[in-house]
Design an enzyme around this catalytic site. Structure first.
Site, PDB file in Angstrom:
ATOM      1  N   LYS A  71      54.684  41.612 -39.126  1.00 20.89           N
ATOM      2  CA  LYS A  71      54.383  43.041 -39.034  1.00 20.89           C
ATOM      3  C   LYS A  71      55.683  43.756 -39.389  1.00 20.89           C
ATOM      4  O   LYS A  71      56.671  43.701 -38.638  1.00 20.89           O
ATOM      5  CB  LYS A  71      53.925  43.415 -37.622  1.00 20.89           C
ATOM      6  CG  LYS A  71      53.591  44.893 -37.519  1.00 20.89           C
ATOM      7  CD  LYS A  71      53.124  45.287 -36.140  1.00 20.89           C
ATOM      8  CE  LYS A  71      53.009  46.804 -36.058  1.00 20.89           C
ATOM      9  NZ  LYS A  71      52.990  47.287 -34.688  1.00 20.89           N
ATOM     10  N   THR A 115      50.058  49.469 -25.632  1.00 22.71           N
ATOM     11  CA  THR A 115      50.391  50.250 -24.423  1.00 22.71           C
ATOM     12  C   THR A 115      49.184  50.468 -23.518  1.00 22.71           C
ATOM     13  O   THR A 115      49.270  50.285 -22.301  1.00 22.71           O
ATOM     14  CB  THR A 115      50.980  51.622 -24.835  1.00 22.71           C
ATOM     15  OG1 THR A 115      52.144  51.386 -25.630  1.00 22.71           O
ATOM     16  CG2 THR A 115      51.364  52.454 -23.624  1.00 22.71           C
TER      17      THR A 115
END
Lengths: 255, 370
Positions: A97, A207
């Site tokens: 990523k 998150t």
């Protein structure tokens, strides 16, 4: 069966997850398992790159789960390329990523440097999933540069604000020849479902799962919402119309 | 233009009066602000905010968790030298104090590192007194070179340096520079810092500018709580932080809250800050700046530190020794100050876990910089 293909891998789950912000590695592993995710991103800065025992990596040894190392912390293409090469050696995967955010406040990605790094790393055999703004032109350029998917943001990382880039995501999804993974800002299962309904190929959530009171249950909730959103997309959502459909049409006399 | 020029535009007494005059209405506005500004910060550190402490703590807790997650980053200081050419009247390393002085050799440093590594630390803070000849840039460069492959993250808290020095040290793996202004009160500063290079208020005040220009990854700010009115000094610190964030936008920022502790010598703080006020200050910073890393060292006691986890604080030291060579050979004589939380790193990790957080030992890697 509805399979997502990115480079050489196939995924049954369209929910990608992260490893940061959990209150323990045990909880992280449980939440990821409950989410059914098959791809989890790991920050290189958190991993023991010297090849000693790493408790986090040990906990990610879950059947069917693939690692997606990320370059969070680098500020330019040069640093990203260097970090990527070390990550490939340390973690034994060429998946990456690509994350270049020089601004530590909002962690917004640098498109110019990301594109530069993507060209170099693709030549070097990496499977690159770049984290970028919801910028349709940049997405097309990354296709040319050899990316394997694009990861436009819904809103700034960790903000839980949902798809504030919605209109641009729609253009990206319409134009892209690569899988589109909506990354960052997805704060609730309904945001994830919304992205999937728009036609995103997958979403990445960290998150919202990690800081939930019950991360395991939240992982499950996201699993369900991503599946629901995907099924809805494939089933053909009813069109939203600005006008009421009159039961007695005014122009029926013409037929 | 540097921060010195911004600083010149503010009058210490006017700032103090402005903070004192903030009302409950101002505090409520600040608590509800989407992007709190410096006037909001003044309200949050004002006496009027004292009765909103619980609301501030709740908000601070939520903001910290959203941004940083349920974690506490761990670091440890390594005191390399207590040699100092300054005469700071509040400091145990003051050149007038009759204490044994030493600067660690490479062998001694490696001995310390063995102990530190066995505790699990990957983030190391190198500390020296301010003595350019005995522990200046050449010495620090050697130490960084020696330790670069041993630790994931290297920070320094040493004498302010010139721009070229920061460029030099960056090449050797330096990630963070902590430099505390001690007090932003220009007129009172010379009384506390009568001697040595540190007597130069402007040079010290402009140090974060030089660190920013050198593109060091992180800058740690703070003032020494207890010297001057903590509210006014904290406003200037926040002003400094705002200025730096705008100008050096690739840099991360961290803040620490050193409170004066008993030490060799006789200085007692003129303006002590109590526990409630320190909580208020930490929460005010968090509400004002959600990305700010907030560090609480072993200067604070176990009870206070345990309760501050998550309420703004994101990073903590543990098992610290404040004398050069103290990990391998503890020697009270050489200390800068007495730590108030002397629990081992294992004990603190257990507390962190029991509080529902994870202790993060590694959150950086030398491979991320070229």
């Amino acid at each position: 069966m509805d399979i997502l293909r990115i480079a050489d891998k196939e995924f049954k789950s369209r929910l990608f997850t992260g490893t940061g912000k959990f209150n323990s590695n045990e909880m992280m592993a449980e939440a990821i398992q409950a989410s059914g995710s098959e791809l989890v991103t790991v920050a290189l800065k958190r991993v023991d790159m010297k090849g000693n025992n790493d408790d986090m990596i040990d906990h990610l040894n879950i059947p069917g789960l693939n690692l997606l190392p990320n370059t969070s912390g680098v500020r330019n293409a040069k640093e990203a390329i260097f970090a990527a090469q070390l990550a490939r050696e340390a973690l034994g995967t060429n998946w990456l990523k690509l994350e270049i955010h020089p601004d530590p406040k909002y962690l917004l990605p640098d498109g110019e440097e990301t594109l530069k790094a993507c060209y170099e790393l693709a030549k070097d055999g990496f499977v690159i999933l770049p984290y970028i703004h919801a910028d349709p032109v940049l997405c097309k350029k990354l296709e040319d540069a050899g990316a394997s998917a694009v990861m436009p943001l819904g809103s700034p990382i960790g903000t839980n604000q949902g798809l504030i880039t919605r209109d641009f995501l729609k253009i990206i999804i319409e134009q892209s020849n690569l899988p589109v993974v909506v990354d960052a800002g997805i704060g609730s299962p309904s945001h994830a479902a919304e992205a999937m309904e728009l036609g995103a190929d997958a979403v990445l959530v960290n998150t919202a799962i990690a800081v939930a009171k019950n991360p395991k249950q939240m992982g499950r909730a996201f699993k369900m919402s991503v599946e629901a959103g995907r099924i809805a997309y494939l089933s053909g959502l009813a069109k939203v119309s600005a006008y009421a459909e009159a039961s007695s049409p005014l122009t029926s006399f013409l037929s | 233009m540097s921060f010195y020029h911004i600083h010149e535009q503010y009058d210490w007494d006017e700032v103090s009066v402005s903070i004192q005059s903030k009302s409950a209405f101002d505090v409520e506005n600040a608590l509800n602000a989407v992007n709190p500004d410096l006037e909001d910060f003044k309200a949050l550190i004002s006496p009027a905010a004292a009765s909103y402490l619980e609301q501030m703590a709740q908000k601070s807790f939520q903001l910290t968790q959203r941004r940083f997650g349920k974690i506490i980053q761990m670091y440890i200081p390594l005191y390399l030298s207590n040699e100092c050419a300054n005469g700071c009247i509040y400091c145990g390393f003051n050149c007038k104090n009759q204490i044994n002085r030493c600067t660690l050799t490479k062998e001694q440093i490696l001995e310390e590192v063995k102990h530190i590594k066995s505790m699990g630390f990957e983030h190391l803070l190198l500390v020296t007194g301010e003595h350019p000849k005995k522990c200046g840039v050449d010495y620090v460069e050697e130490v960084l070179t020696l330790l670069k492959s041993e630790f994931a993250n290297l920070s320094i808290e040493i004498a302010p340096m010139d721009l070229e020095d920061y460029y030099r040290l960056k090449k050797h793996g330096l990630n963070t520079v902590y430099v505390y202004q001690e007090t932003y009160n220009k007129h009172r500063y010379p009384e506390y810092h009568p001697k040595g290079k540190k007597a130069d208020f402007k040079y010290r005040l402009e140090t974060p500018d030089r660190i920013g220009q050198a593109e060091i990854h992180r800058i740690g700010l703070g003032c020494l709580l207890g010297l001057e009115d903590w509210r006014t000094d904290s406003f200037y610190t926040a002003l400094h932080l705002n200025y730096l964030e705008q100008k050096y936008w690739k840099t991360k920022y961290s803040i620490s809250f050193p409170r004066l502790r008993p030490h060799v010598g006789s200085f007692q703080p003129n303006h002590p800050i109590n526990d409630r006020q320190l909580v208020q200050l930490i929460c005010a910073y968090r509400i004002f700046n959600q990305e700010l890393e907030i560090s609480l060292s072993t200067r604070e006691n176990a009870y206070f530190r345990d309760h501050m986890m998550g309420i703004g604080v994101t990073s903590m030291s543990a098992g610290s020794k404040t004398e050069p060579g103290g990990y391998a050979n503890p020697d009270k004589e050489l200390k800068q100050f007495d730590v108030s939380d002397d629990r081992t790193s294992d004990e603190i990790e257990r507390v962190i876990r029991n509080k529902g957080f994870e202790a993060v030992w590694k959150d950086w890697d030398q491979c991320l910089v070229m």
